[in-house]
Each structure stands twice: as structure tokens, then as C-alpha cells.
Design a protein around this motif. Sequence first.
Motif, mmCIF file in Angstrom:
data_model
loop_
_atom_site.group_PDB
_atom_site.id
_atom_site.type_symbol
_atom_site.label_atom_id
_atom_site.label_comp_id
_atom_site.label_asym_id
_atom_site.label_seq_id
_atom_site.Cartn_x
_atom_site.Cartn_y
_atom_site.Cartn_z
ATOM 1 N N VAL A 360 0.837 -1.205 0.000
ATOM 2 C CA VAL A 360 0.000 0.000 0.000
ATOM 3 C C VAL A 360 0.872 1.256 0.000
ATOM 4 O O VAL A 360 0.661 2.189 -0.795
ATOM 5 N N ILE A 361 1.871 1.262 0.882
ATOM 6 C CA ILE A 361 2.704 2.456 1.054
ATOM 7 C C ILE A 361 3.457 2.798 -0.228
ATOM 8 O O ILE A 361 3.474 3.950 -0.674
ATOM 9 N N PHE A 362 4.118 1.806 -0.821
ATOM 10 C CA PHE A 362 4.882 2.066 -2.038
ATOM 11 C C PHE A 362 3.989 2.102 -3.276
ATOM 12 O O PHE A 362 4.349 2.704 -4.289
ATOM 13 N N GLY A 363 2.830 1.452 -3.201
ATOM 14 C CA GLY A 363 1.929 1.449 -4.341
ATOM 15 C C GLY A 363 1.347 2.820 -4.653
ATOM 16 O O GLY A 363 0.970 3.089 -5.797
ATOM 17 N N VAL A 364 1.285 3.700 -3.649
ATOM 18 C CA VAL A 364 0.741 5.038 -3.894
ATOM 19 C C VAL A 364 1.788 5.992 -4.467
ATOM 20 O O VAL A 364 1.439 7.095 -4.919
ATOM 21 N N ILE A 367 1.098 7.110 -8.025
ATOM 22 C CA ILE A 367 -0.091 7.965 -8.037
ATOM 23 C C ILE A 367 0.251 9.358 -7.517
ATOM 24 O O ILE A 367 -0.140 10.379 -8.093
ATOM 25 N N GLY A 368 0.995 9.403 -6.409
ATOM 26 C CA GLY A 368 1.391 10.687 -5.847
ATOM 27 C C GLY A 368 2.281 11.479 -6.791
ATOM 28 O O GLY A 368 2.151 12.712 -6.908
ATOM 29 N N SER A 369 3.177 10.788 -7.482
ATOM 30 C CA SER A 369 4.050 11.465 -8.447
ATOM 31 C C SER A 369 3.237 12.083 -9.575
ATOM 32 O O SER A 369 3.486 13.226 -9.990
ATOM 33 N N LEU A 370 2.260 11.327 -10.083
ATOM 34 C CA LEU A 370 1.397 11.852 -11.144
ATOM 35 C C LEU A 370 0.563 13.024 -10.641
ATOM 36 O O LEU A 370 0.365 14.020 -11.348
ATOM 37 N N LEU A 371 0.077 12.912 -9.393
ATOM 38 C CA LEU A 371 -0.698 14.001 -8.797
ATOM 39 C C LEU A 371 0.138 15.276 -8.722
ATOM 40 O O LEU A 371 -0.330 16.371 -9.060
#
Length: 419
Positions: A360-364, A367-371
Motif C-alpha cells: 500500500v505504502i509504495f503502491g501510492v 499515483i502521488g508522483s502523477l498528482l
Amino acid sequence: MTQVAARPRVLGERNFMLFWAGQAVSKTGGAVTTVALPLVMIQVLSADAFMMGVLNAAIWLPWLVIGLQAGAWADRVRKRPLMIACDIASAVLLASVPVAAWLGVLTLAHILLVAFAVGCATVLFTAAYSAYVPFLVGRENLLGANSRLHVTEQAAKVAGPGIGGVLATVTGAVAGLMVDAASFVVSALCLRSIRAVEPATEPKPRRGILADVAEALKVVVRDPYLSVLTLHSGAVNLCMAGLQALWVLFLVRTAGLGGWVVGALTAAIAIGGVLGATLAPWYSRRVGSARALRLGSPVTALFGLLFPLADPGIGIVLALIGVMGSTMGTAANSVIAVSFRQAYCPRDMLGRVAMSIRFVIFGVNPIGSLLGGVLGTVLDLRTAIWILVIANIAAGFTLYIGPLRTGRDLPVPTPEEKA
């Protein structure tokens, strides 16, 4: 009284010192590679921005591909042999890059394959590592052990890039990869020299990997403490990934600062991590582990409000203070939370639970980088940084959900409950 007296003796024994030394060398070698591998791409293959993005994706992809399964695999075998195998595999893979470069046959596909394969070995090593540390030091020594290991990792992030930069200047970037390959060999030798004998894994009814993964996910989702800690870490990582995607661009293009400031802030991040990890055991004992978590995250995240003030004047100092202060809190919380999880979870599920949380922690992160990229495109960079910093502060308040919102200390199960 017996446990207090035993704590420094265990952490000063030969077995833990060997483990600690091996990790110190390996983490330093890994930090060298964070500089050396991109430079190999640039110097040898004349990589462009797209190729560098593909390389970063290849490094992170293993966490999404095998992150959940790795925990189940690690829980089925003895941990030390698995870690040794991962170290040896990583050493061979990394050494193949400079050898291919010296022979003039290095290709992009070769580097991407090595990045992905070493990433897979890292995921497996991490799964075994998470379950091995509690066995090696005992539940009562986890906070001290994790503090030492985390301090070492952060110190490596200070020294490693500098070593990588010097090697790249003096001997070429490919030499840095040989240093990392050698560091994995040292880690394997240190692990091989540990005399502590792991207990055999308890026989259980034969079932599939997916069933083991589902069981661990169910524990993480249903347990009131693990679920909140996972939610918190995921929310913080989402915001931090967005910040990491923009911060260099912001400093150079918007704040008008030179490359030396980027280097200074990188060092400040690592130094803050060292201080936070060092103070974590004292802080946890002083105010209580649960209270330390719920006070530490949102309060220290407030330091991040200084970072968007970066400019060529006093703003440099404010940004340095902001980065160091917020990183101290993140590191301290990480040591406390990891130590709790290792003491709290049943021994036969440590690997699976740890990797489910890391998934979960690394999977985001992507997404965070794209955000961050979207915010930096739609808005100006400074405004995007402000939004992400404020969101990171808000993420800290997720610790006030559920049982963590009250009480002084996190629960510690009895040996019977943990078995």
C-alpha cells in the motif's frame, strides 16, 4: 529489571553487530547506485528524460508485481538463507552492468532488466528482513534495534551519493555499480557469519500463495491499529511522492536556486532522518508510543510550511529548517510504527503483514508522483507545493482515527497472544 538490563547486551552482541554492519555497508552501496545508475544511463547510453522515467518505473515495479506474494514466500522459509541468496543475486546482477559497459555491449534493455531484477531481490530481502529482526534481537529490543538500523540507512543516504559522485568523476559511473555489487557481497558474508539459528517454520496445511496473501490483507484491514497506521503511511507517502516529483524543479526554476541548494536539502533530509531515528526510542519512552505517533506526525509536518518559502535569501535557511524538521518526525514515526508492528504481529505472519503494508505504502508512490505532476502543470509550482505540504499536514491527523486517538502506549501482546 531483567529486560532493561538485557537490552544493551543483546544489541551489542556479535550477531546483531554483524547484521548491523552488513546493512550499513549494503545501504551505503545502494545509495551510491542511486547516483551511479542514472549516470550510467546518461554517460553510456545518452538517455533522455523518457528513458530516465522508464528506469525509475522499472525500479519501483517489483513492489507492485510481487510485493504481496513476497511476504507469503518469506513466511514459508527461513529468513537468513533467503536474504543471503538475494544479496548474492543482486551482486551478480549489478556487476553485469559495468562488465557489459567495459565490453561495449551494454544496452537499455540490459539496464532495465537489471533494475527490475535487483528490485525483485530487494522486495524479497525486505520481506525476510522484516521478520528476521524480531527473531534476532527479541521483541523487547526492537525499538533500539530499528533506531540503529534506521540511523545507519539515513547516514548512508548522506554518504552514498557523495561517494557515487566522486567515483563518477574520477573513474566513471560504472565503477559505482561495482562498489554496490561488492557491498552486497559484504552483506551476504555478514549474514553468513551470524550464529543464531532460526527455528524451523511451523508446518501448516498446504495451501496456495494467494490464500496466504488474503489472510495477511484481512489482518491489516480488520486490525484497528494496523489499518490506521497503514492508512496514515499511505496518505503521507502520497503527498511526499507529489512533493518529490516537484521539489527539484521548484527550487531551480521557481525559487531560482543553484544545484548546491538541492544538494544541501538532500543532505538535510538525511540528517533529519538520522536525528529522528536516534531520538525515537527516547521520545517513545518519554511521552508513550501511541502519544508519540499522534503528536509527532501532524506537529512535525508543520515544519514543511517553511519549504515553499524558499528563495535566494533567508528562504534557503527556512527551507532547510523545514525539510529537516519534517523529516525528523517522519523518521521517528517510522521507527516507532515498525517496531510496534514487529512486536504486535504473530511471528508466522510477520513477512506477509509487513509486505501487505508496504504494498500500500509504495503502491501510492506512482499515483502521488502523477498528482504532483498534474498540480505543477495546472497551477504554478509554488502553489502546487503549498497544496501538497498542507495535504501532508492533514494526512497526519489520520492517526486520530480509531484506538490511536487516546491512550499513552500502543498495546504489546503477551508471548501467548503473539504465537
